[in-house]
Design a protein around this motif. Structure first.
Motif, PDB file in Angstrom:
ATOM      1  N   ARG A 101     -12.722   9.564 -19.101  1.00 39.30           N
ATOM      2  CA  ARG A 101     -11.526  10.187 -19.695  1.00 39.30           C
ATOM      3  C   ARG A 101     -11.016  11.326 -18.812  1.00 39.30           C
ATOM      4  O   ARG A 101      -9.811  11.505 -18.640  1.00 39.30           O
ATOM      5  N   PHE A 102     -11.940  12.106 -18.284  1.00 34.56           N
ATOM      6  CA  PHE A 102     -11.558  13.215 -17.397  1.00 34.56           C
ATOM      7  C   PHE A 102     -10.798  12.670 -16.182  1.00 34.56           C
ATOM      8  O   PHE A 102      -9.742  13.190 -15.799  1.00 34.56           O
ATOM      9  N   MET A 103     -11.329  11.603 -15.591  1.00 30.64           N
ATOM     10  CA  MET A 103     -10.663  11.026 -14.410  1.00 30.64           C
ATOM     11  C   MET A 103      -9.290  10.490 -14.778  1.00 30.64           C
ATOM     12  O   MET A 103      -8.324  10.649 -14.026  1.00 30.64           O
ATOM     13  N   GLU A 104      -9.193   9.862 -15.951  1.00 32.72           N
ATOM     14  CA  GLU A 104      -7.883   9.344 -16.386  1.00 32.72           C
ATOM     15  C   GLU A 104      -6.892  10.491 -16.585  1.00 32.72           C
ATOM     16  O   GLU A 104      -5.738  10.401 -16.178  1.00 32.72           O
TER      17      GLU A 104
ATOM     18  N   ARG B  27     -21.391  17.287 -18.222  1.00 35.46           N
ATOM     19  CA  ARG B  27     -20.954  16.052 -18.887  1.00 35.46           C
ATOM     20  C   ARG B  27     -20.317  15.072 -17.914  1.00 35.46           C
ATOM     21  O   ARG B  27     -20.222  13.890 -18.205  1.00 35.46           O
ATOM     22  N   LEU B  28     -19.852  15.555 -16.768  1.00 38.68           N
ATOM     23  CA  LEU B  28     -19.316  14.623 -15.765  1.00 38.68           C
ATOM     24  C   LEU B  28     -20.382  13.595 -15.393  1.00 38.68           C
ATOM     25  O   LEU B  28     -20.070  12.482 -14.998  1.00 38.68           O
ATOM     26  N   GLU B  29     -21.658  13.980 -15.499  1.00 35.54           N
ATOM     27  CA  GLU B  29     -22.737  13.022 -15.281  1.00 35.54           C
ATOM     28  C   GLU B  29     -23.340  12.512 -16.587  1.00 35.54           C
ATOM     29  O   GLU B  29     -23.619  11.329 -16.724  1.00 35.54           O
ATOM     30  N   SER B  30     -23.550  13.415 -17.549  1.00 36.67           N
ATOM     31  CA  SER B  30     -24.356  13.029 -18.716  1.00 36.67           C
ATOM     32  C   SER B  30     -23.594  12.177 -19.712  1.00 36.67           C
ATOM     33  O   SER B  30     -24.200  11.546 -20.568  1.00 36.67           O
TER      34      SER B  30
END
Ligand code: AMP
Ligand code: GLY
Length: 420
Positions: free
Chosen positions: A108-111, A98-101
């Motif tokens: 959100r993950f990066m935040e 999901r980091l790509e898709s």
């Protein structure tokens, strides 16, 4: 080891080449593969996204390692199906993918984990999108959430252009890649560079860096493509580029994944903008790039099959050595790419283009009278050299020889890869 490569591009041909040349590799297979992989091993007539069929065939053929090339296979859960069947697999499961898709998931993950990236709003409708524009500057990037084969991002210079893009997407009821979710983010200024990590679930090791060329035409003109060329190592960035990216981006991602209970296995591709404030993430890919793989793999030293197997089995150990040589790759596509795609029949299987050069085949099959290119990116000509200049001269000399041997064939390529 008997090794399977999943996919059918020049990236997968480069993987097959590098794996087949590894001391620990006994035989290499590809699904569905292309003309290049057919010449290095055996192609299976199985779709890259059919996880169940791939898992069964891996068991039948006693495959020791499966390497996933394309994002479509990762998003289809091929990694999950193969691992369930007990196949050592290099490539993330669908959840990590999901980091790509999903660009929204990645944002959100990066935040959550303090990874530098552009400020963004998530919208689900045209009204919401127009309201969100008020909270951003004039220059934004508009991104469809899902996988859209390079067609899901529009970078705009002003509000009118932003509104026109959003109205087109929502008006036609067709957001690239499907769904209704869109990300509006601040535009970053700087130079783009990609940094790679190889991951075994817990440990992440540096796997080089590269610059690629996404636009179809010289001078970065024309439409976006899957990639028209690349070179490695990057030029014109700080000497300690990879160390900076490691500390600010890869480590927080690794810790974040572990904290969220995710085991990321495969390549993490960090697509970055090098701003006046250092690297910011534009996107993650959950795999090697195409054509970045074609310029990274010739520089990797050692037994790559053993390396990928150790990542697939959670036992990455030593650091990975890269040759000090530079590598440049030029993509040859059928005329009209990425628009209308023509096909070419009867291309020669072997062309002598110099010892520093290698041809990696893309969309192609072996036909009755040679190789039939099925349209789009036909091949990548890759060359090494003592520095970028030498590698570029070798690559373009190979491309010219190839072009003259193919006669007036309808192939197009950029003439400015790795220039400046
Ligand atoms: P992506 O598919 O996310 O890699 O985006 C495609 C291209 O759009 C990137 O290679 C960049 O050139 C450009 N791009 C994406 N996001 C931004 C941004 N926030 N600022 C500037 N350019 C961007
Ligand atoms: N060359 C960019 C990509 O593979 O996504």
């Amino acid at each position: 080891m008997r090794v399977l490569v999943i996919g059918n591009g020049a990236r997968e041909d480069a993987l097959s080449w590098r794996l087949a040349a590894s001391p620990s590799c006994e035989a290499v297979f590809a699904a569905p593969g292309n003309a290049g992989t057919a010449m290095r091993g055996v192609n299976w007539d199985v779709s890259a996204t059919d996880g169940r069929a791939l898992a069964q065939r891996c068991i039948d053929e006693r495959i020791d390692l499966a390497v996933i090339g394309p994002e479509t296979a990762i998003a289809a859960g091929v990694g999950d199906r193969l691992r369930e069947a007990g196949v050592a697999t290099f490539g993330p499961d669908r959840s990590c993918g999901r980091l790509e898709s999903s660009k929204i998931f990645a944002k959100r993950f990066m935040e959550r984990h303090g990874v530098p990236t552009a400020r963004a709003s998530v919208v689900h409708s045209l009204d919401g999108a127009f309201r969100a524009l008020e909270h951003h500057g004039e220059r934004v990037a508009i991104k469809a959430d899902g996988l859209a084969a390079g067609k899901g991002v529009v970078v705009v210079d002003d509000r009118d252009e932003a509104k026109a893009t959003l109205a087109r997407w929502y008006g036609a009821g067709h957001i690239p890649g499907g769904g209704s979710d869109v990300l509006i983010e601040e535009r970053l200024e700087g130079r783009e560079v990609s940094v790679f990590a190889i991951c075994d679930g817990e440990r992440f090791l540096p796997f080089g860096s590269a610059c690629d060329y996404k636009r179809a035409g010289d001078g970065d003109t024309g439409p976006n493509t899957g990639g028209m060329g690349a070179y490695s190592p990057p030029q014109g960035f700080p000497e300690d580029l990879e160390a900076i990216v490691w500390e600010r981006i890869v480590e927080p991602v690794r810790r974040g994944l572990l904290a969220e209970g995710e085991r990321y296995v495969g390549v993490l591709y960090c697509g970055l903008m090098w701003t006046s404030d250092g690297p910011y993430v534009i996107e993650f890919n959950a795999r090697l790039g195409d054509p970045e793989a074609q310029v990274l793999l010739p520089r990797v030293e050692g037994d790559v099959a053993a390396l990928l197997h150790s990542a697939a089995t959670g036992s990455l150990r030593e650091s990975i050595a890269f040759s000090s040589d530079a590598c440049v790759g030029v993509v040859l596509a059928t005329a009209g790419y990425p628009g209308s795609s023509t096909s070419l029949r009867g291309l020669p299987k072997h062309v002598e283009i110099g010892s520093e050069c290698r041809i990696f085949w893309g969309n192609s099959v072996i036909g009755d009278a040679g190789i039939d290119a099925t349209g789009g990116r036909v091949m990548t000509v890759t060359a090494t050299g003592s520095d970028i200049l030498a590698a570029r001269e070798n690559a373009y000399s190979g491309v010219r020889t190839l072009a003259s041997q193919l006669g007036s064939r309808d192939l197009t390529y950029r003439t400015d890869i790795a220039v400046g």
